[in-house]
Design an enzyme around this catalytic site. Structure first.
Site, PDB file in Angstrom:
ATOM      1  N   TYR A  67       0.864  -1.153  -0.102  1.00 58.95           N
ATOM      2  CA  TYR A  67       0.023   0.065  -0.023  1.00 58.95           C
ATOM      3  C   TYR A  67       1.080   1.220  -0.003  1.00 58.95           C
ATOM      4  O   TYR A  67       1.032   1.914  -0.874  1.00 58.95           O
ATOM      5  CB  TYR A  67      -1.000  -0.120   1.204  1.00 58.95           C
ATOM      6  CG  TYR A  67      -1.951   0.991   1.258  1.00 58.95           C
ATOM      7  CD1 TYR A  67      -2.961   1.270   0.069  1.00 58.95           C
ATOM      8  CD2 TYR A  67      -1.843   2.113   1.980  1.00 58.95           C
ATOM      9  CE1 TYR A  67      -3.780   1.883   0.075  1.00 58.95           C
ATOM     10  CE2 TYR A  67      -2.904   3.168   2.022  1.00 58.95           C
ATOM     11  CZ  TYR A  67      -3.897   3.187   0.936  1.00 58.95           C
ATOM     12  OH  TYR A  67      -4.815   4.198   0.835  1.00 58.95           O
ATOM     13  N   LYS A  92      15.892   5.426  23.225  1.00 58.44           N
ATOM     14  CA  LYS A  92      14.746   4.524  23.075  1.00 58.44           C
ATOM     15  C   LYS A  92      14.906   3.146  23.554  1.00 58.44           C
ATOM     16  O   LYS A  92      15.819   2.554  22.680  1.00 58.44           O
ATOM     17  CB  LYS A  92      14.039   4.878  21.979  1.00 58.44           C
ATOM     18  CG  LYS A  92      12.579   4.073  21.641  1.00 58.44           C
ATOM     19  CD  LYS A  92      11.952   4.578  20.435  1.00 58.44           C
ATOM     20  CE  LYS A  92      10.755   3.880  20.123  1.00 58.44           C
ATOM     21  NZ  LYS A  92      11.083   2.501  19.534  1.00 58.44           N
ATOM     22  N   SER A 136      10.869   1.665  27.055  1.00 63.84           N
ATOM     23  CA  SER A 136      10.254   0.909  25.747  1.00 63.84           C
ATOM     24  C   SER A 136      10.761  -0.693  25.789  1.00 63.84           C
ATOM     25  O   SER A 136      11.988  -0.716  25.809  1.00 63.84           O
ATOM     26  CB  SER A 136      10.471   1.610  24.363  1.00 63.84           C
ATOM     27  OG  SER A 136      10.093   0.962  23.315  1.00 63.84           O
ATOM     28  N   HIS A 144      10.309  -1.742  22.527  1.00 63.15           N
ATOM     29  CA  HIS A 144       9.897  -1.825  21.062  1.00 63.15           C
ATOM     30  C   HIS A 144       8.714  -2.381  20.912  1.00 63.15           C
ATOM     31  O   HIS A 144       8.565  -3.144  19.930  1.00 63.15           O
ATOM     32  CB  HIS A 144      11.094  -2.688  20.496  1.00 63.15           C
ATOM     33  CG  HIS A 144      11.593  -2.128  19.027  1.00 63.15           C
ATOM     34  ND1 HIS A 144      12.821  -1.190  19.001  1.00 63.15           N
ATOM     35  CD2 HIS A 144      11.047  -2.077  17.871  1.00 63.15           C
ATOM     36  CE1 HIS A 144      12.967  -0.750  17.600  1.00 63.15           C
ATOM     37  NE2 HIS A 144      11.969  -1.415  17.095  1.00 63.15           N
ATOM     38  N   ARG A 163      -3.227   2.851  24.662  1.00 65.96           N
ATOM     39  CA  ARG A 163      -4.287   2.844  23.423  1.00 65.96           C
ATOM     40  C   ARG A 163      -5.402   3.849  23.776  1.00 65.96           C
ATOM     41  O   ARG A 163      -6.447   3.822  22.869  1.00 65.96           O
ATOM     42  CB  ARG A 163      -5.061   1.239  23.536  1.00 65.96           C
ATOM     43  CG  ARG A 163      -3.974   0.207  23.448  1.00 65.96           C
ATOM     44  CD  ARG A 163      -3.662   0.251  21.759  1.00 65.96           C
ATOM     45  NE  ARG A 163      -2.550  -0.798  21.439  1.00 65.96           N
ATOM     46  CZ  ARG A 163      -1.452  -0.483  21.482  1.00 65.96           C
ATOM     47  NH1 ARG A 163      -0.929   0.833  21.557  1.00 65.96           N
ATOM     48  NH2 ARG A 163      -0.373  -1.544  20.922  1.00 65.96           N
TER      49      ARG A 163
HETATM   50  C1  LIG Z   1       5.947  -2.449  12.114  1.00 64.93           C
HETATM   51  C2  LIG Z   1       6.473  -1.708  13.207  1.00 64.93           C
HETATM   52  C3  LIG Z   1       7.826  -1.079  12.982  1.00 64.93           C
HETATM   53  C4  LIG Z   1       8.501  -0.419  13.706  1.00 64.93           C
HETATM   54  N1  LIG Z   1       9.651   0.327  13.610  1.00 64.93           N
HETATM   55  C5  LIG Z   1      10.454   1.139  14.525  1.00 64.93           C
HETATM   56  C6  LIG Z   1      11.713   1.694  14.038  1.00 64.93           C
HETATM   57  O1  LIG Z   1      11.885   1.978  12.946  1.00 64.93           O
HETATM   58  N2  LIG Z   1      12.364   2.357  14.917  1.00 64.93           N
HETATM   59  C7  LIG Z   1      11.995   2.396  16.395  1.00 64.93           C
HETATM   60  O2  LIG Z   1      12.331   2.846  17.282  1.00 64.93           O
HETATM   61  N3  LIG Z   1      10.833   1.704  16.608  1.00 64.93           N
HETATM   62  C8  LIG Z   1      10.180   0.950  15.763  1.00 64.93           C
HETATM   63  N4  LIG Z   1       8.936   0.439  16.162  1.00 64.93           N
HETATM   64  C9  LIG Z   1       8.548   0.217  17.688  1.00 64.93           C
HETATM   65  C10 LIG Z   1       7.682   1.461  17.834  1.00 64.93           C
HETATM   66  O3  LIG Z   1       8.440   2.752  17.818  1.00 64.93           O
HETATM   67  C11 LIG Z   1       7.237   1.366  19.282  1.00 64.93           C
HETATM   68  O4  LIG Z   1       8.224   1.270  20.404  1.00 64.93           O
HETATM   69  C12 LIG Z   1       6.194   0.367  19.672  1.00 64.93           C
HETATM   70  O5  LIG Z   1       5.562  -0.130  18.729  1.00 64.93           O
HETATM   71  C13 LIG Z   1       5.191   0.768  21.001  1.00 64.93           C
HETATM   72  O6  LIG Z   1       4.330  -0.035  21.161  1.00 64.93           O
HETATM   73  P1  LIG Z   1       2.756  -0.169  20.772  1.00 64.93           P
HETATM   74  O7  LIG Z   1       2.883  -0.206  19.133  1.00 64.93           O
HETATM   75  O8  LIG Z   1       2.108  -0.968  21.530  1.00 64.93           O
HETATM   76  O9  LIG Z   1       2.230   1.477  20.854  1.00 64.93           O
HETATM   77  C14 LIG Z   1       8.264  -0.416  15.186  1.00 64.93           C
HETATM   78  C15 LIG Z   1       7.208  -1.042  15.716  1.00 64.93           C
HETATM   79  C16 LIG Z   1       6.290  -1.756  14.730  1.00 64.93           C
HETATM   80  C17 LIG Z   1       4.949  -2.365  14.983  1.00 64.93           C
END
Ligand SMILES: Cc1cc2nc3c(=O)[nH]c(=O)nc-3n(C[C@H](O)[C@H](O)[C@H](O)COP(=O)(O)O)c2cc1C
Length: 338
Positions: free
Chosen positions: A98, A211, A233, A235, A270
Protein backbone atom coordinates in the site's frame (compact mmCIF):
# COMPACT_ATOMS: atom_id res chain seq x y z
CA UNK A 1 -14.28 10.49 7.86
CA UNK A 2 -14.84 8.98 11.32
CA UNK A 3 -12.78 6.53 13.34
CA UNK A 4 -14.85 3.48 12.28
CA UNK A 5 -14.27 4.39 8.66
CA UNK A 6 -10.53 4.58 9.36
CA UNK A 7 -10.57 1.09 10.87
CA UNK A 8 -12.54 -0.29 7.93
CA UNK A 9 -10.15 1.24 5.38
CA UNK A 10 -7.11 0.05 7.36
CA UNK A 11 -8.41 -3.54 7.29
CA UNK A 12 -8.33 -3.36 3.50
CA UNK A 13 -5.02 -1.50 3.20
CA UNK A 14 -2.75 -3.19 5.76
CA UNK A 15 -2.19 -6.36 3.76
CA UNK A 16 -3.59 -8.90 6.22
CA UNK A 17 -0.70 -9.10 8.71
CA UNK A 18 -2.31 -6.48 10.96
CA UNK A 19 -5.89 -7.62 11.57
CA UNK A 20 -6.90 -4.16 12.89
CA UNK A 21 -8.39 -5.83 15.97
CA UNK A 22 -10.98 -4.03 18.07
CA UNK A 23 -8.41 -4.02 20.88
CA UNK A 24 -4.78 -3.77 19.72
CA UNK A 25 -3.55 -6.11 22.45
CA UNK A 26 -0.93 -8.28 20.78
CA UNK A 27 -3.10 -11.40 20.76
CA UNK A 28 -4.21 -11.55 17.11
CA UNK A 29 -0.69 -10.97 15.72
CA UNK A 30 1.55 -12.79 18.21
CA UNK A 31 4.83 -13.77 16.55
CA UNK A 32 3.88 -12.07 13.26
CA UNK A 33 7.18 -10.44 12.23
CA UNK A 34 7.44 -9.20 9.48
CA UNK A 35 4.17 -7.60 10.50
CA UNK A 36 3.06 -5.87 13.69
CA UNK A 37 3.44 -8.75 16.14
CA UNK A 38 5.45 -9.25 19.29
CA UNK A 39 8.54 -11.51 19.14
CA UNK A 40 8.28 -15.22 19.91
CA UNK A 41 5.18 -16.01 21.96
CA UNK A 42 4.24 -12.31 21.82
CA UNK A 43 4.12 -12.14 25.62
CA UNK A 44 5.99 -8.82 25.94
CA UNK A 45 3.56 -6.98 23.65
CA UNK A 46 0.52 -8.56 25.33
CA UNK A 47 1.83 -7.77 28.82
CA UNK A 48 2.41 -4.09 27.93
CA UNK A 49 -1.28 -3.86 27.08
CA UNK A 50 -2.65 -5.98 29.94
CA UNK A 51 -0.75 -4.28 32.77
CA UNK A 52 -2.05 -0.89 31.66
CA UNK A 53 -5.60 -2.20 31.68
CA UNK A 54 -5.16 -3.32 35.29
CA UNK A 55 -4.43 0.22 36.52
CA UNK A 56 -7.56 2.05 37.73
CA UNK A 57 -8.27 5.76 38.04
CA UNK A 58 -9.77 7.67 40.98
CA UNK A 59 -12.82 9.81 40.11
CA UNK A 60 -13.15 13.24 41.75
CA UNK A 61 -15.82 15.74 40.77
CA UNK A 62 -15.88 17.83 43.92
CA UNK A 63 -13.93 20.91 42.83
CA UNK A 64 -14.57 24.38 41.43
CA UNK A 65 -14.98 24.16 37.67
CA UNK A 66 -11.88 25.27 35.78
CA UNK A 67 -10.54 25.07 32.24
CA UNK A 68 -8.49 22.04 31.21
CA UNK A 69 -5.20 22.28 29.31
CA UNK A 70 -3.34 19.28 27.87
CA UNK A 71 -0.45 21.45 26.65
CA UNK A 72 3.15 20.47 27.15
CA UNK A 73 6.61 21.82 26.33
CA UNK A 74 9.27 19.32 25.31
CA UNK A 75 12.42 19.48 23.13
CA UNK A 76 12.03 23.28 23.19
CA UNK A 77 8.64 23.12 21.41
CA UNK A 78 5.06 23.49 22.62
CA UNK A 79 2.53 20.75 21.83
CA UNK A 80 -1.22 20.53 22.29
CA UNK A 81 -0.95 17.00 23.71
CA UNK A 82 1.71 15.03 25.65
CA UNK A 83 1.63 12.05 23.28
CA UNK A 84 3.39 11.50 19.97
CA UNK A 85 3.48 8.98 17.12
CA UNK A 86 6.20 6.36 17.74
CA UNK A 87 8.72 5.66 14.99
CA UNK A 88 7.56 2.91 12.64
CA UNK A 89 9.56 2.08 9.54
CA UNK A 90 10.16 -0.61 6.93
CA UNK A 91 6.40 -0.46 6.30
CA UNK A 92 6.93 -1.97 2.83
CA UNK A 93 8.10 -5.14 4.61
CA UNK A 94 5.65 -5.13 7.53
CA UNK A 95 2.48 -4.02 5.72
CA UNK A 96 3.27 -4.70 2.04
CA UNK A 97 1.41 -3.38 -0.97
CA UNK A 98 0.00 0.00 0.00
CA UNK A 99 2.29 2.80 1.25
CA UNK A 100 5.83 3.60 0.19
CA UNK A 101 8.11 4.64 3.08
CA UNK A 102 7.71 8.21 1.88
CA UNK A 103 3.91 8.15 1.84
CA UNK A 104 3.81 6.61 5.31
CA UNK A 105 6.24 9.18 6.77
CA UNK A 106 4.25 12.01 5.21
CA UNK A 107 0.96 10.76 6.67
CA UNK A 108 2.46 10.54 10.16
CA UNK A 109 4.52 13.73 10.17
CA UNK A 110 1.94 15.98 8.47
CA UNK A 111 -1.00 14.45 10.39
CA UNK A 112 0.66 14.89 13.77
CA UNK A 113 1.63 18.46 12.97
CA UNK A 114 -1.93 19.29 11.88
CA UNK A 115 -3.24 18.04 15.24
CA UNK A 116 -0.67 19.92 17.34
CA UNK A 117 1.63 17.04 18.24
CA UNK A 118 4.74 15.51 16.62
CA UNK A 119 5.70 12.28 14.87
CA UNK A 120 8.89 10.31 15.42
CA UNK A 121 10.26 8.71 12.23
CA UNK A 122 12.29 5.50 11.96
CA UNK A 123 15.29 3.91 10.31
CA UNK A 124 16.11 0.54 8.79
CA UNK A 125 18.17 -1.54 6.44
CA UNK A 126 16.99 0.17 3.27
CA UNK A 127 18.09 3.79 2.88
CA UNK A 128 14.60 5.22 2.34
CA UNK A 129 13.52 4.09 5.83
CA UNK A 130 15.54 7.00 7.25
CA UNK A 131 15.55 9.50 4.36
CA UNK A 132 11.76 9.44 3.85
CA UNK A 133 11.28 10.60 7.44
CA UNK A 134 13.87 13.35 6.98
CA UNK A 135 12.15 14.53 3.82
CA UNK A 136 8.77 14.77 5.57
CA UNK A 137 10.37 16.64 8.48
CA UNK A 138 11.97 19.09 6.06
CA UNK A 139 8.68 19.68 4.25
CA UNK A 140 6.91 20.49 7.54
CA UNK A 141 9.61 22.96 8.59
CA UNK A 142 11.29 20.65 11.11
CA UNK A 143 8.25 18.99 12.63
CA UNK A 144 9.39 15.44 13.40
CA UNK A 145 11.99 13.49 15.38
CA UNK A 146 14.23 11.05 13.46
CA UNK A 147 15.07 7.84 15.32
CA UNK A 148 18.36 6.24 14.26
CA UNK A 149 19.28 2.56 14.62
CA UNK A 150 22.35 1.83 16.79
CA UNK A 151 24.78 1.50 13.86
CA UNK A 152 28.48 2.17 14.48
CA UNK A 153 29.10 5.48 16.32
CA UNK A 154 30.42 7.32 13.23
CA UNK A 155 27.41 6.26 11.17
CA UNK A 156 25.03 7.41 13.92
CA UNK A 157 26.80 10.78 14.06
CA UNK A 158 26.53 11.28 10.31
CA UNK A 159 22.82 10.47 10.43
CA UNK A 160 22.42 13.04 13.25
CA UNK A 161 23.99 15.67 10.97
CA UNK A 162 21.25 14.97 8.41
CA UNK A 163 18.62 15.41 11.15
CA UNK A 164 20.16 18.79 12.04
CA UNK A 165 19.97 19.89 8.40
CA UNK A 166 16.20 19.33 8.18
CA UNK A 167 15.52 21.31 11.36
CA UNK A 168 14.44 18.44 13.65
CA UNK A 169 13.98 19.66 17.25
CA UNK A 170 15.54 16.48 18.69
CA UNK A 171 16.97 13.16 17.59
CA UNK A 172 16.58 9.66 19.03
CA UNK A 173 18.23 6.24 18.83
CA UNK A 174 16.43 2.92 19.39
CA UNK A 175 19.20 1.15 21.26
CA UNK A 176 17.09 -2.01 21.55
CA UNK A 177 17.05 -2.62 17.78
CA UNK A 178 19.88 -5.12 18.24
CA UNK A 179 17.12 -7.62 19.06
CA UNK A 180 15.07 -7.12 15.91
CA UNK A 181 14.70 -10.41 14.01
CA UNK A 182 14.82 -8.63 10.65
CA UNK A 183 17.96 -6.64 11.51
CA UNK A 184 19.83 -8.82 14.00
CA UNK A 185 21.93 -10.42 11.26
CA UNK A 186 23.53 -7.04 10.59
CA UNK A 187 26.79 -6.93 12.55
CA UNK A 188 26.83 -3.15 12.65
CA UNK A 189 23.74 -2.90 14.88
CA UNK A 190 25.06 -3.22 18.40
CA UNK A 191 24.78 -2.12 22.04
CA UNK A 192 26.59 1.09 23.06
CA UNK A 193 28.86 1.81 26.04
CA UNK A 194 28.44 4.98 28.13
CA UNK A 195 31.51 6.36 26.34
CA UNK A 196 29.96 5.62 22.92
CA UNK A 197 26.78 7.40 24.01
CA UNK A 198 28.81 10.37 25.30
CA UNK A 199 30.51 10.72 21.91
CA UNK A 200 27.13 10.70 20.21
CA UNK A 201 25.54 13.18 22.67
CA UNK A 202 28.53 15.52 22.38
CA UNK A 203 28.43 15.45 18.58
CA UNK A 204 25.23 17.52 18.44
CA UNK A 205 23.40 20.44 20.01
CA UNK A 206 20.09 18.62 19.48
CA UNK A 207 18.43 17.00 22.50
CA UNK A 208 19.32 13.28 22.24
CA UNK A 209 16.86 10.60 23.34
CA UNK A 210 17.67 6.93 23.92
CA UNK A 211 14.72 4.66 23.17
CA UNK A 212 14.54 1.12 24.54
CA UNK A 213 15.33 1.52 28.24
CA UNK A 214 13.80 -1.05 30.62
CA UNK A 215 15.77 -0.75 33.90
CA UNK A 216 16.76 2.02 36.32
CA UNK A 217 20.40 0.98 35.85
CA UNK A 218 20.27 1.54 32.08
CA UNK A 219 18.47 4.86 32.64
CA UNK A 220 21.25 5.99 34.98
CA UNK A 221 23.87 5.13 32.35
CA UNK A 222 22.02 7.19 29.75
CA UNK A 223 21.88 10.05 32.27
CA UNK A 224 25.64 9.73 32.84
CA UNK A 225 26.15 10.04 29.08
CA UNK A 226 24.37 13.41 29.18
CA UNK A 227 21.30 12.57 27.08
CA UNK A 228 18.17 14.73 27.10
CA UNK A 229 15.89 11.80 27.80
CA UNK A 230 14.84 8.20 27.39
CA UNK A 231 11.91 6.27 26.05
CA UNK A 232 10.98 3.45 28.42
CA UNK A 233 10.27 0.86 25.75
CA UNK A 234 10.65 -2.79 24.81
CA UNK A 235 10.05 -1.85 21.16
CA UNK A 236 6.44 -2.92 21.49
CA UNK A 237 7.59 -6.41 22.54
CA UNK A 238 9.37 -6.95 19.23
CA UNK A 239 12.96 -7.45 20.40
CA UNK A 240 12.82 -9.84 23.39
CA UNK A 241 10.14 -12.26 24.55
CA UNK A 242 9.22 -12.43 28.27
CA UNK A 243 10.09 -8.89 29.33
CA UNK A 244 8.04 -7.08 31.96
CA UNK A 245 5.55 -4.50 30.72
CA UNK A 246 6.92 -1.00 30.26
CA UNK A 247 4.41 0.32 32.78
CA UNK A 248 5.75 -2.17 35.36
CA UNK A 249 9.34 -0.90 35.12
CA UNK A 250 8.37 2.78 34.87
CA UNK A 251 8.10 3.48 38.65
CA UNK A 252 11.69 2.30 39.37
CA UNK A 253 13.03 4.35 36.48
CA UNK A 254 11.08 7.40 37.67
CA UNK A 255 12.56 6.96 41.14
CA UNK A 256 16.08 6.89 39.69
CA UNK A 257 16.07 9.71 37.11
CA UNK A 258 12.88 11.82 37.33
CA UNK A 259 13.66 15.54 37.01
CA UNK A 260 17.22 14.82 35.81
CA UNK A 261 16.17 13.95 32.27
CA UNK A 262 12.91 13.52 30.38
CA UNK A 263 11.13 10.19 30.63
CA UNK A 264 8.92 9.11 27.74
CA UNK A 265 7.25 5.72 27.55
CA UNK A 266 5.55 3.49 24.98
CA UNK A 267 4.02 0.02 24.73
CA UNK A 268 0.33 -0.86 24.71
CA UNK A 269 -0.92 2.70 25.23
CA UNK A 270 -4.29 2.73 23.51
CA UNK A 271 -6.42 5.53 24.90
CA UNK A 272 -6.35 8.89 26.60
CA UNK A 273 -6.95 7.00 29.84
CA UNK A 274 -3.73 5.04 29.28
CA UNK A 275 -1.88 8.28 28.57
CA UNK A 276 -3.23 9.66 31.85
CA UNK A 277 -2.11 6.53 33.75
CA UNK A 278 1.53 6.69 32.65
CA UNK A 279 1.69 10.44 33.32
CA UNK A 280 0.34 9.69 36.81
CA UNK A 281 3.22 7.24 37.28
CA UNK A 282 5.72 9.97 36.44
CA UNK A 283 6.27 9.86 32.66
CA UNK A 284 6.83 13.25 31.00
CA UNK A 285 5.53 12.15 27.61
CA UNK A 286 4.10 9.21 25.70
CA UNK A 287 4.57 7.46 22.36
CA UNK A 288 1.89 5.41 20.64
CA UNK A 289 2.93 2.96 17.92
CA UNK A 290 0.65 0.51 16.11
CA UNK A 291 -2.64 2.48 16.43
CA UNK A 292 -0.96 5.39 14.63
CA UNK A 293 -0.10 3.01 11.76
CA UNK A 294 -3.72 1.93 11.61
CA UNK A 295 -4.78 5.59 11.50
CA UNK A 296 -2.31 6.29 8.67
CA UNK A 297 -3.31 3.23 6.61
CA UNK A 298 -7.00 3.97 7.17
CA UNK A 299 -7.05 7.70 6.59
CA UNK A 300 -3.62 9.06 5.64
CA UNK A 301 -2.69 12.43 7.11
CA UNK A 302 -6.35 13.15 7.95
CA UNK A 303 -6.69 9.81 9.77
CA UNK A 304 -3.58 10.53 11.83
CA UNK A 305 -4.91 13.95 12.84
CA UNK A 306 -8.34 12.53 13.66
CA UNK A 307 -6.83 9.73 15.78
CA UNK A 308 -4.72 12.29 17.66
CA UNK A 309 -7.81 14.37 18.44
CA UNK A 310 -9.65 11.23 19.60
CA UNK A 311 -6.93 10.31 22.11
CA UNK A 312 -6.60 13.97 23.11
CA UNK A 313 -10.34 14.23 23.82
CA UNK A 314 -10.17 11.07 25.97
CA UNK A 315 -7.27 12.52 27.94
CA UNK A 316 -9.11 15.80 28.46
CA UNK A 317 -12.25 14.00 29.60
CA UNK A 318 -10.20 11.92 32.07
CA UNK A 319 -8.69 15.12 33.46
CA UNK A 320 -12.18 16.59 33.98
CA UNK A 321 -13.27 13.40 35.77
CA UNK A 322 -10.26 13.47 38.09
CA UNK A 323 -10.00 17.17 38.91
CA UNK A 324 -6.87 17.93 36.86
CA UNK A 325 -6.70 21.27 35.07
CA UNK A 326 -3.13 20.92 33.78
CA UNK A 327 -0.81 17.97 33.16
CA UNK A 328 1.14 18.81 36.31
CA UNK A 329 -1.98 17.98 38.37
CA UNK A 330 -1.76 14.37 37.17
CA UNK A 331 0.12 12.46 39.86
CA UNK A 332 0.05 9.07 41.58
CA UNK A 333 -2.79 10.15 43.89
CA UNK A 334 -5.05 9.94 40.83
CA UNK A 335 -4.51 6.17 40.55
CA UNK A 336 -6.40 3.71 42.75
CA UNK A 337 -4.09 1.97 45.19
CA UNK A 338 -6.50 -0.95 45.87
C1 LIG B 1 5.95 -2.49 12.23
C2 LIG B 1 6.72 -1.76 13.28
C3 LIG B 1 7.89 -1.08 12.90
C4 LIG B 1 8.62 -0.39 13.87
N1 LIG B 1 9.74 0.33 13.47
C5 LIG B 1 10.46 1.01 14.41
C6 LIG B 1 11.59 1.81 14.04
O1 LIG B 1 11.98 1.91 12.88
N2 LIG B 1 12.26 2.44 15.04
C7 LIG B 1 11.88 2.37 16.34
O2 LIG B 1 12.51 2.97 17.21
N3 LIG B 1 10.80 1.64 16.71
C8 LIG B 1 10.09 0.97 15.78
N4 LIG B 1 8.99 0.26 16.17
C9 LIG B 1 8.59 0.26 17.60
C10 LIG B 1 7.69 1.45 17.93
O3 LIG B 1 8.36 2.67 17.79
C11 LIG B 1 7.17 1.40 19.38
O4 LIG B 1 8.26 1.28 20.27
C12 LIG B 1 6.16 0.33 19.66
O5 LIG B 1 5.38 0.02 18.53
C13 LIG B 1 5.29 0.81 20.82
O6 LIG B 1 4.35 -0.06 21.18
P1 LIG B 1 2.79 0.01 20.69
O7 LIG B 1 2.81 -0.30 19.23
O8 LIG B 1 2.20 -1.09 21.50
O9 LIG B 1 2.23 1.37 21.00
C14 LIG B 1 8.22 -0.42 15.23
C15 LIG B 1 7.05 -1.10 15.59
C16 LIG B 1 6.29 -1.76 14.63
C17 LIG B 1 5.02 -2.45 15.05
Amino acid sequence: MDYNQILENARKNMGGRCLVCKECSGVGCKGVIPGPGGKGTGSSFARNYLKLQELKINMDLIYSKSSVSTEIELFGRKFKYPFFAAPISAVKIHYPGYFSEEEYSNAIVFGCKAAGTIGFTGDGESKDCYTSGLEAIKLTGGWGIPTIKPWGVEDVISKIKLAEQVGAPAVAMDIDAAGLPVLAKDKEICPKSVDDLKRIVESTKLPFIVKGIMTAKSAEKVLEAGAYGIVVSNHGGRVLDHTPATVEVLPDIVKAVKGKMKILIDGGIRSGLDVFKVLALGADGVLIGRPYSVAAYGGGEEGVALYTEKIGAELKQTMVMTGCSTLSDIDSSKLWQG
